[in-house]
Design an enzyme around this catalytic site. Structure first.
Site, PDB file in Angstrom:
ATOM      1  N   GLY A 256      16.947  42.434  -5.225  1.00 15.32           N
ATOM      2  CA  GLY A 256      15.799  43.283  -5.527  1.00 15.32           C
ATOM      3  C   GLY A 256      16.160  44.648  -6.095  1.00 15.32           C
ATOM      4  O   GLY A 256      15.260  45.383  -6.522  1.00 15.32           O
ATOM      5  N   GLY A 258      17.581  45.456  -8.910  1.00 16.04           N
ATOM      6  CA  GLY A 258      17.163  45.531 -10.304  1.00 16.04           C
ATOM      7  C   GLY A 258      15.636  45.637 -10.432  1.00 16.04           C
ATOM      8  O   GLY A 258      15.125  46.335 -11.318  1.00 16.04           O
ATOM      9  N   ASP A 259      14.927  44.970  -9.548  1.00 21.18           N
ATOM     10  CA  ASP A 259      13.455  45.004  -9.588  1.00 21.18           C
ATOM     11  C   ASP A 259      12.933  46.374  -9.152  1.00 21.18           C
ATOM     12  O   ASP A 259      11.951  46.875  -9.706  1.00 21.18           O
ATOM     13  CB  ASP A 259      12.880  43.905  -8.698  1.00 21.18           C
ATOM     14  CG  ASP A 259      13.422  42.533  -9.083  1.00 21.18           C
ATOM     15  OD1 ASP A 259      13.691  42.330 -10.275  1.00 21.18           O
ATOM     16  OD2 ASP A 259      13.581  41.693  -8.184  1.00 21.18           O
TER      17      ASP A 259
HETATM   18  P1  ATP Z   1      19.548  42.133  -8.633  1.00 18.69           P
HETATM   19  O1  ATP Z   1      20.557  42.100  -7.507  1.00 18.69           O
HETATM   20  O2  ATP Z   1      18.178  42.504  -8.175  1.00 18.69           O
HETATM   21  O3  ATP Z   1      19.598  40.937  -9.527  1.00 18.69           O
HETATM   22  P2  ATP Z   1      20.492  43.572 -10.968  1.00 18.69           P
HETATM   23  O4  ATP Z   1      21.812  42.897 -11.154  1.00 18.69           O
HETATM   24  O5  ATP Z   1      19.391  43.330 -11.903  1.00 18.69           O
HETATM   25  O6  ATP Z   1      19.994  43.406  -9.459  1.00 18.69           O
HETATM   26  P3  ATP Z   1      21.930  45.967 -10.365  1.00 18.69           P
HETATM   27  O7  ATP Z   1      22.707  46.442 -11.523  1.00 18.69           O
HETATM   28  O8  ATP Z   1      22.636  45.290  -9.249  1.00 18.69           O
HETATM   29  O9  ATP Z   1      20.712  45.128 -10.943  1.00 18.69           O
HETATM   30  O10 ATP Z   1      21.145  47.179  -9.697  1.00 18.69           O
HETATM   31  C1  ATP Z   1      20.109  47.893 -10.324  1.00 18.69           C
HETATM   32  C2  ATP Z   1      20.310  49.365 -10.095  1.00 18.69           C
HETATM   33  O11 ATP Z   1      20.312  49.645  -8.682  1.00 18.69           O
HETATM   34  C3  ATP Z   1      21.636  49.895 -10.618  1.00 18.69           C
HETATM   35  O12 ATP Z   1      21.485  50.280 -11.961  1.00 18.69           O
HETATM   36  C4  ATP Z   1      21.872  51.085  -9.692  1.00 18.69           C
HETATM   37  O13 ATP Z   1      21.151  52.203 -10.134  1.00 18.69           O
HETATM   38  C5  ATP Z   1      21.285  50.623  -8.373  1.00 18.69           C
HETATM   39  N1  ATP Z   1      22.323  50.031  -7.509  1.00 18.69           N
HETATM   40  C6  ATP Z   1      22.601  48.720  -7.336  1.00 18.69           C
HETATM   41  N2  ATP Z   1      23.612  48.552  -6.458  1.00 18.69           N
HETATM   42  C7  ATP Z   1      23.985  49.779  -6.051  1.00 18.69           C
HETATM   43  C8  ATP Z   1      24.963  50.295  -5.139  1.00 18.69           C
HETATM   44  N3  ATP Z   1      25.781  49.487  -4.455  1.00 18.69           N
HETATM   45  N4  ATP Z   1      25.052  51.632  -4.991  1.00 18.69           N
HETATM   46  C9  ATP Z   1      24.240  52.456  -5.663  1.00 18.69           C
HETATM   47  N5  ATP Z   1      23.311  52.054  -6.523  1.00 18.69           N
HETATM   48  C10 ATP Z   1      23.155  50.738  -6.735  1.00 18.69           C
END
Ligand code: ATP
Length: 319
Positions: A256, A258-259
């Site tokens: 979540g 990314g959402d």
């Molecule tokens: P999902 O797990 O929902 O599929 P996603 O891969 O689309 O996520 P991520 O890049 O994992 O998206 O995370 C989205 C945003 O959340 C990142 O750009 C960052 O700003 C924040 N984020 C994710 N994980 C972390 C973390 N461990 N520490 C700090 N910020 C994070």
């Protein structure tokens, strides 16, 4: 303020009660409501924005439970329809000891896949200032046609189109088909967010360098975002590009994140679209979106961990 309409699937993830086991080894499962477009809708609402979810659920206890979750979180569910014959989609998801996520979907077909053009709440779509969608609703008919029609109606009515492909490879017939179909609607969007993994998949590279990201750039785009997990995100517009770091948190479950990031972004864009032309404003906005993504990783599940405004502010002030 304007309305965000989020289109697509809402389902229940069943996650093992203990971590680090395969699906076969799991002693039991907990219900974790999700579906990226539904998570985005709830993220917008929890941060104080106006949001509606558009999609189809099974006319069963799980479907009614999910619709109630939307309403309880302040999301307009007037665009939700129920299929009398098909069940609400389920996914069994586990993070195995080797760190790989294992998915097993129950969609044969599920209600979300059976949404038809005729069932679209067009009045609701025409009210959208931002219309958001993913790619899972593109995989099979009749939902695919409904998705394309909804995009067309939203665009005609002057909405900004926001796209987060949210790649779920096991749902597609092949990787090539996934890539082709995901890219087939690329040019219609105003805002696109991909993760680092999706950038690599879509470009067929193992790099998230600017020149690789730029291959996903189109003149029709207003904003392209690449999220980088704990490293924050990169942004690209016609005029400028750069990156914004995230916050240091204790990560428990990234589901979540990314959402939450997208929900935060859309809720702000709807208040003030000038961030799309103003780099300083955009960087502030992305700092907020990063904070919301970061908070979401600190608790298990997607929906329970989506932040409210004061939690997001607290993290930003603490840093
Ligand atoms: P999902 O797990 O929902 O599929 P996603 O891969 O689309 O996520 P991520 O890049 O994992 O998206 O995370 C989205 C945003 O959340 C990142 O750009 C960052 O700003 C924040 N984020 C994710 N994980 C972390 C973390 N461990 N520490 C700090 N910020 C994070």
């Amino acid at each position: 303020t304007g309305l965000v309409v989020s289109f697509g699937e809402m389902l229940i993830d069943f996650v093992p009660t203990v971590s680090g086991v395969s699906l076969a080894e799991a002693p039991g499962f907990l219900k974790a409501p999700g579906g990226a477009p539904a998570n985005v809708a709830i993220a917008v609402a929890r941060l104080g924005g106006r949001c509606a979810f558009l999609g189809k659920l099974g006319d069963d206890e799980f479907g009614r439970m999910l619709a109630a979750i939307l309403r309880d979180n302040g999301v307009d569910d007037s665009g939700v329809t129920f299929d009398a014959g098909a069940r609400t989609a389920l996914a069994f998801v586990t993070l195995r000891a080797d760190g790989e996520r294992e998915f097993m979907f129950y969609r044969n077909p599920s209600a979300d896949m059976l949404l038809t053009e005729a069932e679209l709440n067009l009045d609701l779509i025409r009210k959208a200032k931002v219309f958001h969608y993913g790619s899972i609703s593109l995989i099979t008919e009749p939902c695919r046609s409904a998705h394309l029609k909804a995009m067309e109606v939203a665009k005609e009515a002057g909405a900004l189109l926001s796209y987060d492909p949210n790649l779920r490879l096991p749902l597609w017939p092949s990787a090539a088909e996934a890539r082709e179909q995901i890219l087939s609607i690329w040019d219609a969007a105003d805002i696109i967010k991909v993760s680092d993994v999706e950038l690599e998949f879509l470009t067929g590279t193992d790099s998230v360098e600017d020149e690789v990201a730029m291959r996903l750039w189109r003149p029709s785009l207003k904003l392209l975002l690449v999220t980088l997990g704990d490293k924050g995100c990169k942004y690209y517009t016609k005029e400028f590009h750069g990156s914004v770091e995230s916050f240091t948190v204790k990560q428990v479950d990234t589901t979540g994140a990314g959402d939450a990031f997208v929900g935060a972004l859309l809720g702000k864009i709807i208040e003030d679209q000038s961030a799309l032309q103003d780099e300083k404003k955009l960087r502030e906005l992305l700092r907020f979106a990063n904070a919301c993504g970061a908070i979401t990783t600190t608790k298990k599940g997607a929906i329970p961990s989506l932040p409210n405004l004061s939690e997001a502010m607290q993290l930003m002030e603490r840093a």
